[in-house]
Scaffold this active site. Structure first.
Site, PDB file in Angstrom:
ATOM      1  N   GLY A  77       7.453  13.354  -9.307  1.00  0.00           N
ATOM      2  CA  GLY A  77       7.015  13.066  -7.950  1.00  0.00           C
ATOM      3  C   GLY A  77       6.547  11.622  -7.836  1.00  0.00           C
ATOM      4  O   GLY A  77       6.141  11.004  -8.818  1.00  0.00           O
ATOM      5  N   CYS A  78       6.583  11.071  -6.622  1.00  0.00           N
ATOM      6  CA  CYS A  78       6.233   9.654  -6.438  1.00  0.00           C
ATOM      7  C   CYS A  78       4.759   9.401  -6.738  1.00  0.00           C
ATOM      8  O   CYS A  78       4.412   8.480  -7.494  1.00  0.00           O
ATOM      9  CB  CYS A  78       6.601   9.203  -5.033  1.00  0.00           C
ATOM     10  SG  CYS A  78       5.968  10.243  -3.686  1.00  0.00           S
TER      11      CYS A  78
END
Length: 316
Positions: free
Chosen positions: A115-116
């Site tokens: 995930g970012c």
């Protein structure tokens, strides 16, 4: 012979970016599926099993279904959903987290794209935990600010209305139930005992992301200085192509005293910075949420797995 690639879910934000980037590379052949058969299980299974690398750019449930369709042992799956990020049978796709991560990405056929927010948090915090500067059981908190593209097609459409609703012009905190979907990987891949208190904020700009981790230095057992934190990050990421540790105490990294959230946009780079004084510090990580935080990370993993130059097709 060209390497065959299939993007399952290329209509979404991440899938579209992966597809567009890989279409420019002559050594790759992109497998196309008839748009009318995108939801046809047999057609998707055929494309997945014909690929050397299959990217899953789908919601969690659909990603699990697609992964189960792959019966070809030679097909490498890179899953961009949250479905497998702490699954021990899958490798976490951030090679900069250690030699063991990079080696596993090279050999594994099951890679979970990170995930970012989690990428930024792990790159900022893991070295500090590993070196004992931050205890694994310390109660960390962090906040992020991110562009609206991370919310997917609906949020992008909401922000690109004309005229823009007043409510969307100001930054908006979200995930206020403190159960953001990135929290499990943020804990596992930093070595923390407990997940941090995480407060994300979405702003009225397309892409770009920073996370900020606050550290009360005098409350830490070894009471590290900000310079010690900076040294740990600099030493950990020496030689890493896509990690840049900004100089400590250099006003040149700021714009009139402000940190530009979008300075890594259109790159696969993550910038790390430490600010503070003897009592308090913040560690900041900055990246493009659609680059190092999504499609760029997936392509970097593909490059590693296939034995290409790790930075092929990726901007620094």
């Amino acid at each position: 012979m060209k390497t065959k690639i299939f993007v399952d879910g290329q209509e979404g934000t991440t899938g579209l970016q992966i597809h567009e980037r890989l279409a420019l590379r002559p050594e790759l052949e992109l497998i196309a599926i008839d748009p009318a058969k995108r939801k046809d299980t047999a057609a998707r299974a055929a494309c997945l099993n014909a690929a050397d690398v299959a990217f899953l750019c789908l919601p969690d449930g659909a990603a699990k279904e697609s992964a189960a369709l792959v019966t070809n042992p030679n097909t490498c799956i890179i899953d961009a959903s949250t479905a497998h990020r702490i699954d021990p049978a899958w490798v976490y796709g951030v090679p900069e987290l250690g030699a063991d991560y990079r080696a596993a990405i090279r050999t594994s056929k099951r890679i979970a794209n990170p995930g970012c927010h989690a990428t930024a948090f792990a790159l900022a915090v893991r070295p500090l935990v590993q070196r004992g500067l931050v205890p694994a059981d310390f109660a960390l908190s962090c906040f992020s600010i991110t562009g609206y593209s991370g919310g997917g097609k609906k949020m992008i459409a909401d922000y690109e209305q004309t005229p823009l609703p007043e409510a969307l012009k100001s930054p908006r905190p979200y995930a206020l139930g403190l159960m953001h979907k990135h929290l499990p990987e943020m804990r596992v891949h930093t070595g923390l005992v407990n997940a941090p208190i995480f407060s994300p904020v979405v702003g009225n700009f397309y892409k770009g992301l920073t996370i900020t981790v606050a550290l009360p230095l005098r409350q830490l057992p070894v009471a590290p200085s900000p310079q010690a934190l900076h040294h740990a990050l600099t030493e950990t990421y020496a030689g890493e192509k896509f990690i840049r540790v900004l100089p400590f105490g250099d006003e040149g990294v700021l714009d009139g005293g402000f940190l530009d959230v979008q300075a890594c946009n259109d790159t696969n780079r993550c910038d790390l910075a430490v600010f503070g004084h003897a009592d308090q510090a913040v560690v900041v990580a900055r990246l493009d949420n659609l680059g190092k935080g999504a499609s760029g990370a997936a392509i970097q993993c593909m490059n590693l797995h296939l034995g290409f130059d790790e930075g092929a097709g990726l901007a620094v």
